[in-house]
Motif scaffolding. Sequence first.
Motif, mmCIF file in Angstrom:
data_model
loop_
_atom_site.group_PDB
_atom_site.id
_atom_site.type_symbol
_atom_site.label_atom_id
_atom_site.label_comp_id
_atom_site.label_asym_id
_atom_site.label_seq_id
_atom_site.Cartn_x
_atom_site.Cartn_y
_atom_site.Cartn_z
ATOM 1 N N THR A 1 -4.041 -5.648 -8.798
ATOM 2 C CA THR A 1 -3.237 -3.720 -8.180
ATOM 3 C C THR A 1 -4.640 -2.984 -8.665
ATOM 4 O O THR A 1 -5.289 -2.897 -9.150
ATOM 5 C CB THR A 1 -2.538 -3.328 -9.184
ATOM 6 O OG1 THR A 1 -2.825 -3.587 -10.895
ATOM 7 C CG2 THR A 1 -0.741 -4.745 -9.313
ATOM 8 N N ALA A 2 -4.243 -2.332 -7.619
ATOM 9 C CA ALA A 2 -5.746 -0.713 -8.089
ATOM 10 C C ALA A 2 -4.783 0.719 -7.273
ATOM 11 O O ALA A 2 -4.422 0.810 -6.641
ATOM 12 C CB ALA A 2 -6.773 -1.282 -6.871
ATOM 13 N N GLU A 3 -6.079 1.931 -7.849
ATOM 14 C CA GLU A 3 -5.355 2.626 -7.243
ATOM 15 C C GLU A 3 -6.713 2.795 -7.013
ATOM 16 O O GLU A 3 -7.806 3.003 -7.205
ATOM 17 C CB GLU A 3 -5.121 4.076 -8.301
ATOM 18 C CG GLU A 3 -3.339 4.102 -8.452
ATOM 19 C CD GLU A 3 -3.417 4.425 -9.657
ATOM 20 O OE1 GLU A 3 -3.894 4.971 -9.566
ATOM 21 O OE2 GLU A 3 -2.316 4.213 -9.955
ATOM 22 N N LEU A 4 -7.181 3.834 -5.423
ATOM 23 C CA LEU A 4 -8.155 3.897 -4.924
ATOM 24 C C LEU A 4 -7.621 5.818 -4.384
ATOM 25 O O LEU A 4 -6.974 6.235 -3.967
ATOM 26 C CB LEU A 4 -8.013 3.537 -3.407
ATOM 27 C CG LEU A 4 -8.537 2.058 -3.403
ATOM 28 C CD1 LEU A 4 -10.419 1.535 -4.453
ATOM 29 C CD2 LEU A 4 -7.402 0.733 -3.535
ATOM 30 N N ASP A 5 -9.624 6.663 -4.696
ATOM 31 C CA ASP A 5 -8.983 7.758 -4.509
ATOM 32 C C ASP A 5 -8.790 8.204 -3.007
ATOM 33 O O ASP A 5 -10.145 8.495 -2.268
ATOM 34 C CB ASP A 5 -10.372 8.293 -5.087
ATOM 35 C CG ASP A 5 -10.126 9.818 -5.190
ATOM 36 O OD1 ASP A 5 -9.043 10.628 -4.643
ATOM 37 O OD2 ASP A 5 -11.835 10.395 -5.158
ATOM 38 N N LEU A 6 -7.872 9.192 -2.932
ATOM 39 C CA LEU A 6 -8.227 9.422 -1.215
ATOM 40 C C LEU A 6 -9.032 11.106 -1.141
ATOM 41 O O LEU A 6 -9.447 11.453 0.306
ATOM 42 C CB LEU A 6 -6.697 9.798 0.006
ATOM 43 C CG LEU A 6 -6.329 8.931 0.212
ATOM 44 C CD1 LEU A 6 -4.548 8.961 0.684
ATOM 45 C CD2 LEU A 6 -6.898 8.402 1.380
ATOM 46 N N GLU A 7 -9.277 11.794 -1.798
ATOM 47 C CA GLU A 7 -9.933 12.846 -2.043
ATOM 48 C C GLU A 7 -11.176 12.705 -1.845
ATOM 49 O O GLU A 7 -11.559 13.955 -1.497
ATOM 50 C CB GLU A 7 -9.570 13.886 -3.401
ATOM 51 C CG GLU A 7 -8.270 14.109 -3.272
ATOM 52 C CD GLU A 7 -7.960 14.977 -5.141
ATOM 53 O OE1 GLU A 7 -8.256 14.717 -6.066
ATOM 54 O OE2 GLU A 7 -7.011 15.366 -4.677
ATOM 55 N N SER A 8 -12.379 11.820 -1.954
ATOM 56 C CA SER A 8 -12.917 12.002 -1.708
ATOM 57 C C SER A 8 -13.449 11.026 -0.469
ATOM 58 O O SER A 8 -14.861 11.539 0.407
ATOM 59 C CB SER A 8 -13.567 10.863 -2.413
ATOM 60 O OG SER A 8 -12.858 9.326 -2.722
ATOM 61 N N VAL B 1 1.088 -1.389 -0.311
ATOM 62 C CA VAL B 1 -0.270 -0.086 0.256
ATOM 63 C C VAL B 1 0.622 1.194 0.130
ATOM 64 O O VAL B 1 1.745 1.347 1.238
ATOM 65 C CB VAL B 1 -1.074 0.422 1.560
ATOM 66 C CG1 VAL B 1 -1.879 1.123 0.958
ATOM 67 C CG2 VAL B 1 -1.898 -1.108 1.429
ATOM 68 N N THR B 2 0.710 2.392 -1.376
ATOM 69 C CA THR B 2 1.393 3.380 -1.282
ATOM 70 C C THR B 2 0.698 4.184 -1.562
ATOM 71 O O THR B 2 -0.395 4.721 -2.267
ATOM 72 C CB THR B 2 3.315 3.222 -1.994
ATOM 73 O OG1 THR B 2 3.323 1.517 -2.047
ATOM 74 C CG2 THR B 2 3.661 3.836 -2.643
ATOM 75 N N PRO B 3 1.364 5.274 -0.993
ATOM 76 C CA PRO B 3 0.542 6.734 -1.439
ATOM 77 C C PRO B 3 0.748 7.230 -2.474
ATOM 78 O O PRO B 3 2.141 6.961 -3.251
ATOM 79 C CB PRO B 3 1.149 7.567 0.064
ATOM 80 C CG PRO B 3 1.350 7.085 0.781
ATOM 81 C CD PRO B 3 1.824 5.873 0.029
ATOM 82 N N LEU B 4 0.149 7.892 -3.243
ATOM 83 C CA LEU B 4 0.147 8.470 -4.681
ATOM 84 C C LEU B 4 0.707 9.432 -4.767
ATOM 85 O O LEU B 4 0.531 10.469 -3.490
ATOM 86 C CB LEU B 4 -1.006 8.287 -5.678
ATOM 87 C CG LEU B 4 -1.699 6.556 -6.385
ATOM 88 C CD1 LEU B 4 -3.534 7.258 -6.469
ATOM 89 C CD2 LEU B 4 -0.938 6.054 -7.095
ATOM 90 N N PRO B 5 1.412 10.075 -5.632
ATOM 91 C CA PRO B 5 1.533 11.564 -5.569
ATOM 92 C C PRO B 5 1.342 12.370 -4.711
ATOM 93 O O PRO B 5 0.134 12.265 -5.803
ATOM 94 C CB PRO B 5 2.783 11.746 -7.028
ATOM 95 C CG PRO B 5 2.866 10.240 -7.541
ATOM 96 C CD PRO B 5 1.897 8.872 -7.291
ATOM 97 N N GLY B 6 1.676 13.159 -4.496
ATOM 98 C CA GLY B 6 0.421 14.320 -3.553
ATOM 99 C C GLY B 6 -0.489 14.102 -3.146
ATOM 100 O O GLY B 6 -0.876 14.557 -3.124
ATOM 101 N N GLY B 7 -0.301 12.701 -2.481
ATOM 102 C CA GLY B 7 -0.963 11.949 -1.539
ATOM 103 C C GLY B 7 -2.945 11.849 -1.604
ATOM 104 O O GLY B 7 -3.700 12.556 -1.268
ATOM 105 N N THR B 8 -2.873 12.007 -3.442
ATOM 106 C CA THR B 8 -3.832 12.068 -3.802
ATOM 107 C C THR B 8 -5.199 10.477 -3.895
ATOM 108 O O THR B 8 -6.277 10.563 -3.929
ATOM 109 C CB THR B 8 -4.263 12.622 -4.644
ATOM 110 O OG1 THR B 8 -3.657 11.501 -5.736
ATOM 111 C CG2 THR B 8 -3.904 14.113 -5.600
ATOM 112 N N GLY B 9 -4.757 9.350 -3.500
ATOM 113 C CA GLY B 9 -4.700 8.229 -2.883
ATOM 114 C C GLY B 9 -3.563 7.152 -2.726
ATOM 115 O O GLY B 9 -3.326 7.687 -2.405
ATOM 116 N N LEU B 10 -4.047 6.053 -2.640
ATOM 117 C CA LEU B 10 -3.282 5.066 -2.601
ATOM 118 C C LEU B 10 -3.093 3.937 -3.461
ATOM 119 O O LEU B 10 -4.375 3.537 -4.688
ATOM 120 C CB LEU B 10 -3.943 4.550 -1.116
ATOM 121 C CG LEU B 10 -4.172 4.931 -0.240
ATOM 122 C CD1 LEU B 10 -4.639 4.014 0.572
ATOM 123 C CD2 LEU B 10 -2.806 5.888 0.511
ATOM 124 N N ALA B 11 -1.633 3.444 -4.416
ATOM 125 C CA ALA B 11 -2.011 2.575 -4.629
ATOM 126 C C ALA B 11 -1.712 1.289 -3.677
ATOM 127 O O ALA B 11 -1.060 0.840 -2.717
ATOM 128 C CB ALA B 11 -0.490 2.858 -5.761
#
Length: 302
Positions: free
Chosen positions: A270-277, A231-241
């Motif tokens: 693999t998936a990317e989840l949106d943290l901004e929501s 589980v890795t933060p995406l650049p800018g902290g907008t989501g999680l890989a």
Amino acid sequence: MHNLPFNQTGRWYRGNLHTHSTRSDGQLTPAEVCALYREQGYDFISLTDHFTEKYQFPITDTTPYRTTGFTTILGAELHAPATSLGDPWHILAVGLPGDFAPPDAEETGPQLAERAKTAGAYVAAAHPAWYDLTDQDLLSVPAAGALEIVNTTCTVHTGKGDSTGYIDRLLSQGHYYQIIATDDAHFRPTRPDWCSNWVMVRSPSPDPTALLAALHAGHFYSSQGPEFLEVTPLPGGTGLAVRTSPVRTIHLTGRGASNSTVAADSDFTTAELDLESIKGPFARLTAIDHQGRRAWTNPIRL
């Protein structure tokens, strides 16, 4: 998000934190319990017999059953008066010293939990849904830093083993709890209650002291089968890989109904989840495989 277990040194160790033997109301001897979990591929267990006068306050010594590749952490399920419904407390304490003293007649559940924490134990509130704890009950035990999200024996015997609602409700109110999945195995053959829920602990070694330190630090996730591999933060902290074993659904959930979900009709890893929501101070991940088995991360502080 700096304290996620996935970038910690070491490897994953599979363990069960809640188990009973013939030292209290389980159906197998301590030797048999340890052998069963060892043969099922577990790296460790904590045998947590009921710490009551009825059973002569056992801290069951499982050190003779440690082998190369399998270890144990001493523990107990502690009991003292009384919840808001008047029931004895059920408090899981993993990592107790062998000479932990029985409670006296005046010691309450919260006080007993605090004494266990002071003695070095990892303290959790056991199966809150099973005996209908209130939120105020849980908040009255600050020493309990974790809640059982699911408990096998409570699911099998009463259908009340799922305490997800407690965790999400308290997280949404700003109260942080780690999440553990346990068996609470008693080994009654007509209703199997073993080897169904576990924790995966990231530790630099399988030494019991190292495993206990990793539990305290939150370097683990819980599972019924699926694996969280990264589980890795995406650049800018907008989501999680997120990288997992093959699953069909991954939920990222926060306060209230806020969520981000990736789902498919076939397996993905693999998936990317949106943290901004996500609303609220915490978010947590749930992965679900094609059999409906789940895995849960600890809540992530946002």
